[in-house]
Design a protein around this motif. Sequence first.
Motif, PDB file in Angstrom:
ATOM      1  N   VAL A   1       0.803  -0.992  -0.170  1.00 54.32           N
ATOM      2  CA  VAL A   1       0.222   0.224  -0.103  1.00 54.32           C
ATOM      3  C   VAL A   1       1.121   1.118   0.036  1.00 54.32           C
ATOM      4  O   VAL A   1       2.288   1.440   0.694  1.00 54.32           O
ATOM      5  CB  VAL A   1      -0.680  -0.112   1.475  1.00 54.32           C
ATOM      6  CG1 VAL A   1      -1.401   1.409   1.280  1.00 54.32           C
ATOM      7  CG2 VAL A   1      -1.661  -1.172   1.109  1.00 54.32           C
ATOM      8  N   THR A   2       0.719   2.287  -1.021  1.00 54.76           N
ATOM      9  CA  THR A   2       1.558   3.389  -1.043  1.00 54.76           C
ATOM     10  C   THR A   2       1.218   4.498  -0.403  1.00 54.76           C
ATOM     11  O   THR A   2      -0.615   5.190  -0.846  1.00 54.76           O
ATOM     12  CB  THR A   2       1.738   3.712  -2.654  1.00 54.76           C
ATOM     13  OG1 THR A   2       2.218   2.751  -2.633  1.00 54.76           O
ATOM     14  CG2 THR A   2       2.820   4.862  -2.734  1.00 54.76           C
ATOM     15  N   MET A   3       1.832   5.202  -0.025  1.00 54.23           N
ATOM     16  CA  MET A   3       1.041   6.543   0.657  1.00 54.23           C
ATOM     17  C   MET A   3       1.128   7.595   0.182  1.00 54.23           C
ATOM     18  O   MET A   3       3.004   8.300   0.878  1.00 54.23           O
ATOM     19  CB  MET A   3       0.346   6.917   2.333  1.00 54.23           C
ATOM     20  CG  MET A   3      -0.153   5.497   3.043  1.00 54.23           C
ATOM     21  SD  MET A   3      -0.905   5.902   4.837  1.00 54.23           S
ATOM     22  CE  MET A   3      -1.788   4.454   4.617  1.00 54.23           C
ATOM     23  N   ASN A   4       0.363   9.147  -0.286  1.00 48.26           N
ATOM     24  CA  ASN A   4       1.587   9.874  -1.039  1.00 48.26           C
ATOM     25  C   ASN A   4       0.893  11.151   0.315  1.00 48.26           C
ATOM     26  O   ASN A   4       0.341  11.344   0.456  1.00 48.26           O
ATOM     27  CB  ASN A   4       0.678  10.483  -1.889  1.00 48.26           C
ATOM     28  CG  ASN A   4       1.894   9.505  -2.766  1.00 48.26           C
ATOM     29  OD1 ASN A   4       2.809   9.461  -2.740  1.00 48.26           O
ATOM     30  ND2 ASN A   4       0.401   9.014  -3.701  1.00 48.26           N
TER      31      ASN A   4
ATOM     32  N   LEU B   1      -3.921   7.585  -0.323  1.00 45.83           N
ATOM     33  CA  LEU B   1      -3.864   6.129  -0.269  1.00 45.83           C
ATOM     34  C   LEU B   1      -3.872   5.340  -1.679  1.00 45.83           C
ATOM     35  O   LEU B   1      -5.313   5.429  -1.961  1.00 45.83           O
ATOM     36  CB  LEU B   1      -4.170   5.263   1.023  1.00 45.83           C
ATOM     37  CG  LEU B   1      -4.356   3.670   0.975  1.00 45.83           C
ATOM     38  CD1 LEU B   1      -4.384   3.561   2.393  1.00 45.83           C
ATOM     39  CD2 LEU B   1      -4.638   2.947   0.559  1.00 45.83           C
ATOM     40  N   SER B   2      -3.164   4.549  -1.890  1.00 49.65           N
ATOM     41  CA  SER B   2      -3.238   3.854  -2.686  1.00 49.65           C
ATOM     42  C   SER B   2      -3.325   2.123  -2.995  1.00 49.65           C
ATOM     43  O   SER B   2      -2.081   1.658  -2.149  1.00 49.65           O
ATOM     44  CB  SER B   2      -2.369   4.283  -4.026  1.00 49.65           C
ATOM     45  OG  SER B   2      -2.070   2.885  -5.338  1.00 49.65           O
ATOM     46  N   SER B   3      -3.609   1.160  -3.547  1.00 49.56           N
ATOM     47  CA  SER B   3      -3.656  -0.295  -3.054  1.00 49.56           C
ATOM     48  C   SER B   3      -3.749  -0.776  -4.253  1.00 49.56           C
ATOM     49  O   SER B   3      -3.539  -0.516  -5.560  1.00 49.56           O
ATOM     50  CB  SER B   3      -4.281  -0.954  -2.528  1.00 49.56           C
ATOM     51  OG  SER B   3      -5.641  -0.451  -3.003  1.00 49.56           O
ATOM     52  N   PRO B   4      -2.635  -2.130  -4.562  1.00 51.29           N
ATOM     53  CA  PRO B   4      -2.744  -3.086  -5.240  1.00 51.29           C
ATOM     54  C   PRO B   4      -4.409  -2.977  -6.485  1.00 51.29           C
ATOM     55  O   PRO B   4      -4.344  -3.154  -7.625  1.00 51.29           O
ATOM     56  CB  PRO B   4      -2.626  -4.140  -4.445  1.00 51.29           C
ATOM     57  CG  PRO B   4      -2.280  -3.744  -4.242  1.00 51.29           C
ATOM     58  CD  PRO B   4      -2.295  -2.851  -3.467  1.00 51.29           C
ATOM     59  N   ASN B   5      -5.556  -2.837  -5.478  1.00 52.49           N
ATOM     60  CA  ASN B   5      -7.329  -3.146  -5.941  1.00 52.49           C
ATOM     61  C   ASN B   5      -6.804  -1.641  -6.674  1.00 52.49           C
ATOM     62  O   ASN B   5      -7.767  -1.826  -7.723  1.00 52.49           O
ATOM     63  CB  ASN B   5      -7.941  -3.171  -4.764  1.00 52.49           C
ATOM     64  CG  ASN B   5      -8.136  -4.919  -4.752  1.00 52.49           C
ATOM     65  OD1 ASN B   5      -7.219  -5.555  -5.427  1.00 52.49           O
ATOM     66  ND2 ASN B   5      -9.297  -5.276  -3.965  1.00 52.49           N
ATOM     67  N   LEU B   6      -6.999  -0.369  -6.122  1.00 52.45           N
ATOM     68  CA  LEU B   6      -6.995   0.654  -6.732  1.00 52.45           C
ATOM     69  C   LEU B   6      -6.695   0.923  -7.505  1.00 52.45           C
ATOM     70  O   LEU B   6      -6.706   1.751  -9.210  1.00 52.45           O
ATOM     71  CB  LEU B   6      -6.482   1.631  -5.587  1.00 52.45           C
ATOM     72  CG  LEU B   6      -8.298   2.004  -4.037  1.00 52.45           C
ATOM     73  CD1 LEU B   6      -6.994   3.095  -3.077  1.00 52.45           C
ATOM     74  CD2 LEU B   6      -9.570   2.446  -5.064  1.00 52.45           C
TER      75      LEU B   6
END
Length: 333
Positions: A125-128, A221-226
């Motif tokens: 999960v990536t957070m910017n 937040l970014s995830s593989p699903n998003l």
Amino acid sequence: MRRCWRVFAAASIVFGLLALTPRSHATSCTTQAELLTPDRDALASIGGRLAMAVVNQDDGALKSALLPAEANEWEGMREAVERAAPAVKGGQVQLRDLYLLDASNLTAPADTQFFCSNASGSLTVTMNMRSLPPGRYAVVLADAVGSPLAGQIGLVLAWDPTGATAGWKLAGLTVRQGTFDGHDDVWFWSRARELVKDGQPWSAWFSYEAARYLSVPVDFLSSPNLEKLGQEEAQIKNSPQDAFPYTLQDGDRTWKIDGVRLDASVREADLAVTYDSTGVADPAAVHTEATAVLSALLKAQPALRQNFHGMWAIAVKDGKQNPVIELPMGQIP
């Protein structure tokens, strides 16, 4: 920390994620499963209390937990919690995810990216975060289970090391519903795929946007699903992404539409339509113009009528935007 609330409370829908320079050498993220027991227990405790305070509209509990540097932003937070009441009313708090973010090695506020991976590295999960000051932070995601709109809560906590009250403090929050008319993100994602197959690109595009909006209560937040959702959305041919400005001929009149976006301000899956106004000032004429613009758009894109609740008309004149009216689809000729 003075900009934390403006960073973390943003709730607008955007096409794509912020492009930020990775700073993995200066930051780290620990997921819930990898947290040490004391950290996990502490974050779950304060996260649960604050999420319950949101559900119960307990301004006192939230204000007492506020990071001192965010004191000037309290009114904005309070209003956000008040507006969120219908989304979380009657719900029971259930924590969804905990993340511990360490940016203490930053030397100055900076656009910062966190990579939050599980133990095996198979899921990240990536957070910017924009203009993030040095420090330690936590993100708590929670659900108001049983609330009519399946409310979801996002909390950003900051570690305050000062004085006798040292501990985790509230730095920002967002609250949004988890359903539109009883349908969740999975339903809208499936519906978007169906609409692509049916050759309805505009309805498909905004159904993907609805799925994105309902999936998590924060936009950083970014995830593989998003990411997969975004990839599918980007492959839609003749989507509205590149359509604007969109010119519509309506009899002897021509309307220019500057943009259309998903709008959840009345807790429904609405579309907000921004258009160039002729400058009419009489309230009746303003209403007539707005209705004509929405009608012209639905004639050009009729599938929108069956797939969304209604539309907002937002007039633009001399660079100023003026929300005119929200109409259910059934009231637009």
